[in-house]
Design a protein around this motif. Structure first.
Motif, PDB file in Angstrom:
ATOM      1  N   SER A 252      17.157 -89.944 -29.910  1.00  0.00           N
ATOM      2  CA  SER A 252      16.758 -88.964 -30.925  1.00  0.00           C
ATOM      3  C   SER A 252      16.463 -87.605 -30.297  1.00  0.00           C
ATOM      4  O   SER A 252      16.793 -86.559 -30.869  1.00  0.00           O
ATOM      5  N   GLN A 253      15.848 -87.613 -29.126  1.00  0.00           N
ATOM      6  CA  GLN A 253      15.597 -86.345 -28.423  1.00  0.00           C
ATOM      7  C   GLN A 253      16.907 -85.705 -27.995  1.00  0.00           C
ATOM      8  O   GLN A 253      17.053 -84.479 -28.076  1.00  0.00           O
ATOM      9  N   GLU A 254      17.848 -86.510 -27.537  1.00  0.00           N
ATOM     10  CA  GLU A 254      19.153 -85.970 -27.141  1.00  0.00           C
ATOM     11  C   GLU A 254      19.789 -85.213 -28.297  1.00  0.00           C
ATOM     12  O   GLU A 254      20.281 -84.090 -28.126  1.00  0.00           O
ATOM     13  N   VAL A 255      19.759 -85.800 -29.489  1.00  0.00           N
ATOM     14  CA  VAL A 255      20.326 -85.130 -30.660  1.00  0.00           C
ATOM     15  C   VAL A 255      19.497 -83.919 -31.052  1.00  0.00           C
ATOM     16  O   VAL A 255      20.025 -82.814 -31.249  1.00  0.00           O
ATOM     17  N   GLY A 256      18.187 -84.092 -31.163  1.00  0.00           N
ATOM     18  CA  GLY A 256      17.327 -83.009 -31.635  1.00  0.00           C
ATOM     19  C   GLY A 256      17.339 -81.799 -30.722  1.00  0.00           C
ATOM     20  O   GLY A 256      17.513 -80.657 -31.185  1.00  0.00           O
ATOM     21  N   PHE A 257      17.187 -82.005 -29.422  1.00  0.00           N
ATOM     22  CA  PHE A 257      17.142 -80.879 -28.489  1.00  0.00           C
ATOM     23  C   PHE A 257      18.516 -80.215 -28.344  1.00  0.00           C
ATOM     24  O   PHE A 257      18.612 -78.997 -28.199  1.00  0.00           O
TER      25      PHE A 257
END
Length: 558
Positions: A252-257
């Motif tokens: 999720s961090q990979e997508v969000g950031f």
């Protein structure tokens, strides 16, 4: 999409199942107390329509090749053509790397992906004091147009698609590529490929930056503008989640950031006066593929849907191509182990399947020995064959988005989209990705996730086969590829010869013109291209920009 009465029955049935499941655990205990994805998100024992009760087929999925692109950016995906099979390669000198490229093309690689050495990545020539001991080690050394001519000797640039993993000096390397094409008689409007050109993730996760934020963003938008007019088939940026994931982020961090970085680039281009539908169709993304195959598939689908919404609703894009998230995937380098390296072949196969089931546009597969050294020719061939077997033998490429409709996949896609959007909102509150980076917010979130992941490995909660379980006694690895230390001296000699042969007064004239352009608001690409054509070196060109722009200094408080 679901009948309310039927949904109620399903919920009752699921509750009854859960009760039965709890009783069965008493007799037959489960392997562990909680089951989690590779990112640490809890996985339920069962997923039903109740987990996607608000699911709207046309709003959440739609058809392949149509908004919101959850199911893919082309209508027939791999039934039309397979993803581009790239192999990331580059080491030692341009001569050595040229041989590897030709070998890969002979073995069926559809596109080239250039790895540059560390001095090149940070804009230094091979004879710079800071380049000592690093020349040709993690990629190919490129000091000037002369090296680039050798790198692509005998490779027709109108026939191949080339990806270049270069960021801070991306404008210079792109100019060299354009100049090589000119010498081959290939016009720039025929060139196809991608430059990574993503400086924000360098500040976040990698560290191969040169210039401060503002001039770096200027260079990026200059490339957007120049290529929209002169190199229209070129992907002007590959907004990279890969390195964010390699640094330890969750899915999720990979997508969000990554999408937050994308928003910053779109904002910067619009502020520079560019029309969103002129440059946005040439934006591309770069994601990681880890071992949790279902979470990874959901990640790619969530990223596509979220970016389509952002481009349509936030930026008012009208062109469907502006909303379609195209992405390259590389299998996870951080998942490879030095222990029992043959196990890495299996890991890469799983990750390859995840990328294909998730709808990638191009793919690079890591080689089994990359946790130990640069890959050998044999291991690179096995990595390429992995893609080819998935393409031709697995059946995974025969239908579009084959896992759509899985209650788990759809629930996980929704979850990742929601969590990624929460990160984007937080970054917006801080003032956007550049400010969130300067504040250390993104870096801290990644470090916390990486710490938790490593803690689970060391506690034995997360099993890495061959590393913390199922170990064997192993001999020291043999046959690893090593770069000859003489490469640095060879490159230094090349530079001496280059400076003796070229028109040095012309070079100085072009560098001075570039300096004045840096002090103005003009687009810098034409001036960089002129300096490259005159055989100004990478270090000389970046040196001028260093003098005008200064260098970036990390000042985050973590």
């Amino acid at each position: 999409m679901f009948d309310k009465e039927k949904l109620g029955q399903i919920k009752e049935s699921a509750e009854a199942f859960q009760a039965k499941h709890q009783k069965s655990i008493e007799k037959r205990p489960e392997r562990k107390q909680t089951f989690e994805t590779g990112s640490g998100a809890e996985v339920n024992v069962l997923y039903t329509p109740a987990d996607v009760s608000e699911f709207d087929y046309m709003e959440d999925l739609g058809m392949p090749g149509s908004y919101p692109y959850t199911r893919g950016v082309q209508t027939n995906m791999y039934r039309g053509r397979f993803w581009t099979m790239r192999m990331y390669a580059g080491f030692a000198t341009a001569e050595e790397s040229n041989k590897r490229y030709k070998y890969l093309i002979e073995q069926g690689s559809m596109g080239l992906s250039v790895a540059f050495d560390l001095p090149t990545q940070i804009g230094y020539d091979s004879d710079h004091a800071l380049a000592e001991g690093e020349v040709g080690k993690v990629g190919v050394a490129i000091d000037s147009l002369a090296d680039m001519e050798i790198l692509f000797d005998g490779i027709p640039l109108d026939k191949v698609s080339t990806s270049m993993t270069i960021n801070a000096p991306a404008s210079v390397l792109l100019a060299m590529y354009i100049a090589v094409a000119e010498k081959q008689g290939v016009s720039s409007d025929q060139l196809r490929g991608t430059i990574q050109n993503d400086i924000l993730k360098e500040y976040i996760a990698r560290g191969t930056y040169i210039f401060p934020t503002e001039p770096s963003m200027r260079l990026i938008t200059n490339i957007f503008e120049y290529c929209s007019k002169h190199v229209p088939q070129w992907n002007t940026i590959s907004i990279s989640g890969y390195h964010i994931r390699e640094a330890g982020s969750t899915a999720s961090q990979e997508v969000g950031f990554t999408l937050a970085d994308g928003i910053a680039y779109v904002d910067a281009a619009i502020k520079a006066g560019l029309d969103v539908d002129v440059f946005a169709p040439r934006l591309s993304f770069f994601f990681n593929a880890h071992n949790d195959i279902l979470e990874e598939v959901a990640k790619y689908r969530a990223a596509r849907r979220l970016w389509a919404k952002i481009m349509k609703e936030r930026f008012g894009a009208k062109d469907p191509k502006s909303m379609a998230l195209k992405f390259h995937t590389q299998t996870g380098g951080s998942t490879l182990t030095a222990q029992q390296p043959e196990n890495n072949i299996v890991r890469v196969a799983i990750q390859t399947l995840a990328a294909v089931l998730g709808g990638t546009q191009s793919l690079h597969t890591n080689s089994k020995d990359e946790a130990l050294a640069l890959p050998t020719e044999d291991s690179v061939r096995v990595a390429l064959r992995t893609q080819q077997i998935v393409a031709y033998e697995s059946g995974a490429a025969d239908t579009v988005d084959p896992l759509a409709g899985s209650y788990y996949i759809e629930a996980k896609t929704n979850q990742i989209e929601k969590e990624a959007m929460e990160y984007i909102k937080k970054i917006d509150e801080i003032g956007g990705a550049p400010k969130a980076i300067d504040a250390g917010y993104i870096q801290q979130e990644i470090m916390d996730a990486a710490y938790n992941y490593q803690k689970d490995i060391e506690a034995g909660k997360r099993i890495i086969v061959g590393m913390n379980k199922f170990q064997i006694k192993e001999e020291a690895p043999k046959g690893l590829l090593k770069v000859d230390p003489s490469v640095g001296e060879l490159q230094k000699n090349k530079l001496v010869e280059l400076r003796a042969k070229r028109d040095n007064s012309l070079v100085q004239e072009k560098l001075e013109t570039l300096r004045k352009a840096c002090q103005s608001d003009e687009n810098l690409m034409p001036f960089i291209l002129d300096a490259v054509r005159a055989y100004g070196t990478l270090g000389e060109i970046c040196g001028v920009m260093r003098e005008v722009f200064g260098e970036y200094q990390q000042s985050v408080q973590l």
